[in-house]
Design a protein around this motif. Structure first.
Motif, short mmCIF file in Angstrom:
data_model
loop_
_atom_site.label_atom_id
_atom_site.label_comp_id
_atom_site.label_asym_id
_atom_site.label_seq_id
_atom_site.Cartn_x
_atom_site.Cartn_y
_atom_site.Cartn_z
N SER A 58 0.47 -0.78 0.50
CA SER A 58 -0.32 -0.11 0.03
C SER A 58 0.74 1.34 0.09
N GLU A 59 0.01 2.72 -0.19
CA GLU A 59 1.25 3.48 -0.45
C GLU A 59 2.02 4.36 1.20
N ALA A 60 0.60 3.75 2.16
CA ALA A 60 1.05 4.14 3.40
C ALA A 60 2.35 3.01 4.01
N GLU A 61 2.18 1.88 3.27
CA GLU A 61 3.90 0.44 3.20
C GLU A 61 5.34 1.55 2.58
N ARG A 62 4.51 1.56 1.88
CA ARG A 62 5.59 2.14 0.56
C ARG A 62 6.03 3.43 1.59
N ASN A 63 5.50 4.20 2.07
CA ASN A 63 6.61 5.63 2.64
C ASN A 63 7.22 5.48 3.69
N ALA A 64 6.24 4.60 4.44
CA ALA A 64 7.09 3.52 6.11
C ALA A 64 8.46 3.14 5.27
N PHE A 65 8.45 2.21 4.22
CA PHE A 65 9.40 1.36 3.65
C PHE A 65 10.36 2.15 2.85
N LEU A 66 10.45 3.67 2.65
CA LEU A 66 11.13 4.53 2.45
C LEU A 66 11.08 5.53 3.21
N LYS A 67 11.16 5.73 4.42
CA LYS A 67 11.66 6.58 5.58
C LYS A 67 12.82 5.51 6.44
N GLN A 68 12.55 4.30 6.09
CA GLN A 68 13.37 3.36 6.88
C GLN A 68 14.71 3.49 5.58
N LEU A 69 14.19 3.34 4.33
CA LEU A 69 15.28 3.06 3.98
C LEU A 69 16.94 4.83 4.01
N ARG A 70 15.95 5.56 3.65
CA ARG A 70 16.30 6.82 3.56
C ARG A 70 17.52 7.07 5.15
N LYS A 71 16.64 6.42 6.20
CA LYS A 71 17.75 6.04 7.93
C LYS A 71 18.69 5.58 7.24
N ALA A 72 18.42 4.80 6.66
CA ALA A 72 19.78 3.40 6.53
C ALA A 72 20.61 3.59 5.77
N ARG A 73 20.23 4.80 4.49
CA ARG A 73 21.34 5.20 3.33
C ARG A 73 22.29 5.19 3.27
N PRO A 74 22.87 5.78 4.70
CA PRO A 74 24.55 6.41 5.15
C PRO A 74 24.98 4.92 5.33
N VAL A 75 24.30 3.60 6.15
CA VAL A 75 24.65 2.48 6.67
C VAL A 75 24.97 1.60 4.85
N ILE A 76 24.35 1.91 4.69
CA ILE A 76 24.44 1.06 3.22
C ILE A 76 25.76 1.46 1.81
N GLU A 77 25.65 3.12 1.74
CA GLU A 77 26.72 3.12 0.98
C GLU A 77 28.19 3.20 1.36
N ASP A 78 28.14 2.99 3.03
CA ASP A 78 29.37 3.08 3.56
C ASP A 78 29.85 1.23 3.29
N TYR A 79 28.26 0.64 3.19
CA TYR A 79 28.60 -1.17 3.45
C TYR A 79 29.42 -0.85 1.44
N CYS A 80 29.01 -0.29 1.03
CA CYS A 80 28.87 -0.37 -0.61
C CYS A 80 30.81 0.40 -0.61
N MET A 81 30.58 0.92 -0.12
CA MET A 81 32.78 1.90 0.00
C MET A 81 33.39 0.72 0.83
N LYS A 82 33.02 -0.01 1.99
CA LYS A 82 33.64 -0.65 2.53
C LYS A 82 33.51 -2.34 1.52
N ASP A 83 33.02 -2.73 0.95
CA ASP A 83 33.46 -3.83 0.09
C ASP A 83 34.30 -3.34 -1.63
N GLN A 84 34.29 -2.32 -1.74
CA GLN A 84 34.03 -2.27 -3.32
C GLN A 84 36.14 -1.34 -2.65
N GLY A 85 36.48 -0.82 -1.37
CA GLY A 85 37.52 -0.19 -0.95
C GLY A 85 37.36 0.84 -1.77
N TRP A 86 36.15 1.83 -2.26
CA TRP A 86 35.52 2.95 -3.14
C TRP A 86 36.45 3.93 -1.82
#
Length: 121
Positions: A58-86
Motif C-alpha cells: 500500500s502507499e502507507a507501506e511504501r512510505n514507511a519503507f522509503l523512510k526507513q531506507l532514507r535513515k539507513a542510506r549512510p549505512v548502505i553506502e558505507d557497506y558498498c564503499m568498504k566492500d569495493q574499497g571505494w
C-alpha cells in the motif's frame, strides 16, 4: 560504447549486487523483503537511483519503507564503499518502480478496446 559508459554500467551492476546484501544486514527485518530491480548511476557517479519492486504494498507501506531506507542510506553506502574499497559511494535515492503496473494497465486497456471492436463486428 565508450570507456566511461562501461565504467558506469559496471558501477550499476556492482551496486545492484551490493545494495540487497547491505539491506539484508540491517536490523529491520521488514526491509529484508524488498527487491532491487535496477540501479542507475548519474554520469558522474555521484548519485544513483535504486528502483525497488513495489509488489502489492500500500502507499502507507511504501512510505514507511522509503523512510526507513532514507535513515539507513549512510549505512548502505558505507557497506558498498568498504566492500569495493571505494573512496566514496554514489548518494543513493530509493524509488518504487511502478512501470510494470503502468504497462499492465495499458495492456488491459488495449485488450478492452480489442474486445469492443470484436463486439461491434
Amino acid at each position: 560504447m565508450t570507456p566511461a559508459e562501461i565504467k558506469l554500467k559496471r558501477t550499476d551492476a556492482i551496486l545492484q549486487e551490493l545494495i540487497p546484501e547491505a539491506i539484508s544486514q540491517l536490523g529491520d527485518a521488514r526491509l529484508h523483503e524488498l527487491d532491487v530491480i535496477e540501479v542507475r548511476c548519474a554520469k558522474g557517479r555521484s548519485d544513483a537511483k535504486v528502483y525497488l519492486d513495489p509488489h502489492d504494498y500500500s502507499e502507507a507501506e511504501r512510505n514507511a519503507f522509503l523512510k526507513q531506507l532514507r535513515k539507513a542510506r549512510p549505512v548502505i553506502e558505507d557497506y558498498c564503499m568498504k566492500d569495493q574499497g571505494w573512496y566514496r559511494c554514489p548518494k543513493l535515492a530509493f524509488i518504487f518502480d511502478d512501470q510494470l503496473q503502468k504497462t499492465q494497465q495499458i495492456e488491459a486497456l488495449f485488450k478492452q478496446i480489442e474486445g469492443e471492436k470484436h463486439d461491434e463486428s
